[in-house]
Design a protein around this motif. Structure first.
Motif, mmCIF file in Angstrom:
data_model
loop_
_atom_site.group_PDB
_atom_site.id
_atom_site.type_symbol
_atom_site.label_atom_id
_atom_site.label_comp_id
_atom_site.label_asym_id
_atom_site.label_seq_id
_atom_site.Cartn_x
_atom_site.Cartn_y
_atom_site.Cartn_z
ATOM 1 N N THR A 41 -21.865 -22.350 -0.959
ATOM 2 C CA THR A 41 -23.030 -23.028 -1.511
ATOM 3 C C THR A 41 -22.647 -24.454 -1.872
ATOM 4 O O THR A 41 -21.473 -24.722 -2.136
ATOM 5 N N PRO A 42 -23.609 -25.362 -1.851
ATOM 6 C CA PRO A 42 -24.974 -25.151 -1.407
ATOM 7 C C PRO A 42 -25.035 -24.960 0.111
ATOM 8 O O PRO A 42 -24.149 -25.408 0.833
ATOM 9 N N ASN A 43 -26.073 -24.283 0.540
ATOM 10 C CA ASN A 43 -26.325 -24.073 1.956
ATOM 11 C C ASN A 43 -27.828 -24.233 2.133
ATOM 12 O O ASN A 43 -28.598 -23.484 1.533
ATOM 13 N N ILE A 44 -28.229 -25.209 2.916
ATOM 14 C CA ILE A 44 -29.644 -25.528 3.068
ATOM 15 C C ILE A 44 -30.068 -25.151 4.478
ATOM 16 O O ILE A 44 -29.485 -25.617 5.459
ATOM 17 N N ILE A 45 -31.078 -24.280 4.567
ATOM 18 C CA ILE A 45 -31.549 -23.749 5.843
ATOM 19 C C ILE A 45 -32.934 -24.315 6.115
ATOM 20 O O ILE A 45 -33.876 -24.084 5.351
ATOM 21 N N PHE A 46 -33.060 -25.062 7.210
ATOM 22 C CA PHE A 46 -34.325 -25.708 7.594
ATOM 23 C C PHE A 46 -35.034 -24.848 8.632
ATOM 24 O O PHE A 46 -34.444 -24.484 9.646
ATOM 25 N N LEU A 47 -36.308 -24.559 8.396
ATOM 26 C CA LEU A 47 -37.078 -23.693 9.284
ATOM 27 C C LEU A 47 -38.104 -24.472 10.093
ATOM 28 O O LEU A 47 -38.616 -25.490 9.633
ATOM 29 N N PRO A 48 -38.437 -23.968 11.292
ATOM 30 C CA PRO A 48 -39.507 -24.591 12.082
ATOM 31 C C PRO A 48 -40.870 -24.170 11.538
ATOM 32 O O PRO A 48 -40.963 -23.313 10.647
ATOM 33 N N GLU A 49 -41.929 -24.717 12.104
ATOM 34 C CA GLU A 49 -43.278 -24.364 11.651
ATOM 35 C C GLU A 49 -43.698 -22.977 12.116
ATOM 36 O O GLU A 49 -44.562 -22.358 11.525
ATOM 37 N N GLU A 50 -43.105 -22.499 13.204
ATOM 38 C CA GLU A 50 -43.437 -21.176 13.719
ATOM 39 C C GLU A 50 -42.155 -20.369 13.877
ATOM 40 O O GLU A 50 -41.177 -20.863 14.422
ATOM 41 N N VAL A 51 -42.202 -19.138 13.390
ATOM 42 C CA VAL A 51 -41.061 -18.235 13.486
ATOM 43 C C VAL A 51 -41.582 -16.901 14.023
ATOM 44 O O VAL A 51 -42.568 -16.370 13.494
ATOM 45 N N SER A 52 -40.927 -16.365 15.039
ATOM 46 C CA SER A 52 -41.369 -15.087 15.590
ATOM 47 C C SER A 52 -41.085 -13.977 14.593
ATOM 48 O O SER A 52 -40.152 -14.055 13.797
ATOM 49 N N GLU A 53 -41.883 -12.928 14.651
ATOM 50 C CA GLU A 53 -41.772 -11.850 13.671
ATOM 51 C C GLU A 53 -40.538 -10.982 13.858
ATOM 52 O O GLU A 53 -40.271 -10.122 13.023
ATOM 53 N N ASP A 54 -39.776 -11.198 14.906
ATOM 54 C CA ASP A 54 -38.536 -10.435 15.072
ATOM 55 C C ASP A 54 -37.299 -11.276 14.763
ATOM 56 O O ASP A 54 -36.181 -10.832 14.952
ATOM 57 N N SER A 55 -37.500 -12.492 14.246
ATOM 58 C CA SER A 55 -36.381 -13.381 13.903
ATOM 59 C C SER A 55 -36.038 -13.299 12.428
ATOM 60 O O SER A 55 -36.905 -13.067 11.592
ATOM 61 N N THR A 56 -34.781 -13.547 12.121
ATOM 62 C CA THR A 56 -34.362 -13.712 10.734
ATOM 63 C C THR A 56 -34.403 -15.203 10.424
ATOM 64 O O THR A 56 -34.509 -16.037 11.339
ATOM 65 N N ALA A 57 -34.290 -15.549 9.162
ATOM 66 C CA ALA A 57 -34.312 -16.960 8.770
ATOM 67 C C ALA A 57 -33.202 -17.738 9.466
ATOM 68 O O ALA A 57 -33.431 -18.841 9.974
ATOM 69 N N ILE A 58 -32.007 -17.173 9.511
ATOM 70 C CA ILE A 58 -30.888 -17.923 10.093
ATOM 71 C C ILE A 58 -31.038 -18.048 11.607
ATOM 72 O O ILE A 58 -30.643 -19.054 12.189
ATOM 73 N N GLU A 59 -31.615 -17.039 12.253
ATOM 74 C CA GLU A 59 -31.840 -17.122 13.704
ATOM 75 C C GLU A 59 -32.899 -18.169 14.038
ATOM 76 O O GLU A 59 -32.813 -18.842 15.064
ATOM 77 N N ALA A 60 -33.890 -18.315 13.170
ATOM 78 C CA ALA A 60 -34.986 -19.246 13.412
ATOM 79 C C ALA A 60 -34.653 -20.680 13.020
ATOM 80 O O ALA A 60 -35.320 -21.621 13.457
ATOM 81 N N ALA A 61 -33.628 -20.878 12.195
ATOM 82 C CA ALA A 61 -33.317 -22.200 11.644
ATOM 83 C C ALA A 61 -33.175 -23.263 12.729
ATOM 84 O O ALA A 61 -32.571 -23.023 13.767
ATOM 85 N N VAL A 62 -33.734 -24.437 12.450
ATOM 86 C CA VAL A 62 -33.562 -25.583 13.354
ATOM 87 C C VAL A 62 -32.328 -26.383 12.975
ATOM 88 O O VAL A 62 -31.808 -27.154 13.775
ATOM 89 N N ALA A 63 -31.869 -26.203 11.728
ATOM 90 C CA ALA A 63 -30.658 -26.868 11.249
ATOM 91 C C ALA A 63 -30.191 -26.165 9.982
ATOM 92 O O ALA A 63 -30.987 -25.568 9.267
ATOM 93 N N VAL A 64 -28.889 -26.250 9.741
ATOM 94 C CA VAL A 64 -28.298 -25.725 8.517
ATOM 95 C C VAL A 64 -27.362 -26.790 7.980
ATOM 96 O O VAL A 64 -26.565 -27.356 8.731
ATOM 97 N N MET A 65 -27.482 -27.075 6.699
ATOM 98 C CA MET A 65 -26.620 -28.061 6.046
ATOM 99 C C MET A 65 -25.721 -27.321 5.061
ATOM 100 O O MET A 65 -26.110 -27.059 3.934
#
Length: 194
Positions: free
Chosen positions: A124-148
């Motif tokens: 930590t810290p770990n910042i996870i950036f998400l897109p506007e659309e995420v498929s219902e079979d994805s996890t947050a980390i799989e969908a992330a467009v970037a991770v800081m």
């Protein structure tokens, strides 16, 4: 004597002025005014972020994290950084060791600590950036467009938030984040912007 007092006053004005660090919650995490208190159903959070024209971002932090403290004290407390995040992002805080229930995009409900483990968040810290659309079979980390992962200074932090806000990860111009960040450093050095 008057010259010395004048010089001391001028030097004091030249020192950086930090805003106050955000208050700490009962969980030992800093609570920035632009952080959202949600039910942590990431699908609902994403829908609300989209309705507001903001990007969903997850801040994974932990009690006693010196690097989290550094980010809140030296970066997130700066008025221009705070204003940019508040204007462009919908921030949900996740406690690395927390027991609050989260519902991931794939529908799985689990504690914050189990979600962090599922997302392979170790630091930590770990910042996870998400897109506007995420498929219902994805996890947050799989969908992330970037991770800081980790604590960074103002320039790097603002560059990452700007890169995501401008959807530069979608551009096919050969300018990944590292090239974008290097260009922004050069532009700052040349006085193009702060």
């Amino acid at each position: 004597m008057k010259a010395w007092i004048g010089a001391a006053f001028a030097a004091a004005l030249a020192l950086p002025v930090w805003a106050e660090v955000a208050p700490m919650g009962d969980d030992g995490l800093y609570k920035e005014p632009w952080m959202r208190d949600t039910f942590k159903d990431l699908r609902e959070d994403l829908a609300e972020a989209n309705d507001e024209g903001r990007r969903l971002v997850l801040f994974v932090e932990q009690r006693g994290c010196i690097y989290c403290h550094k980010m809140h004290e030296e970066v997130f407390s700066l008025p221009d950084v705070a204003a940019f995040i508040e204007e462009n992002f919908f921030v949900v805080q996740i406690n690395l060791h927390g027991d609050t229930e989260i519902t991931d995009f794939d529908g799985e409900s689990l504690s914050e600590k189990d979600a962090a483990r599922k997302w392979r968040v170790l630091f930590t810290p770990n910042i996870i950036f998400l897109p506007e659309e995420v498929s219902e079979d994805s996890t947050a980390i799989e969908a992330a467009v970037a991770v800081m992962p980790g604590a960074f200074a103002k320039g790097t932090t603002l560059d990452m938030f700007t890169w995501v806000a401008e959807k530069r990860y979608e551009l096919d111009n050969g300018e990944d984040f590292q090239r974008y960040h290097a260009r922004r450093i050069q532009e700052r050095d040349n006085g193009k912007f702060d």
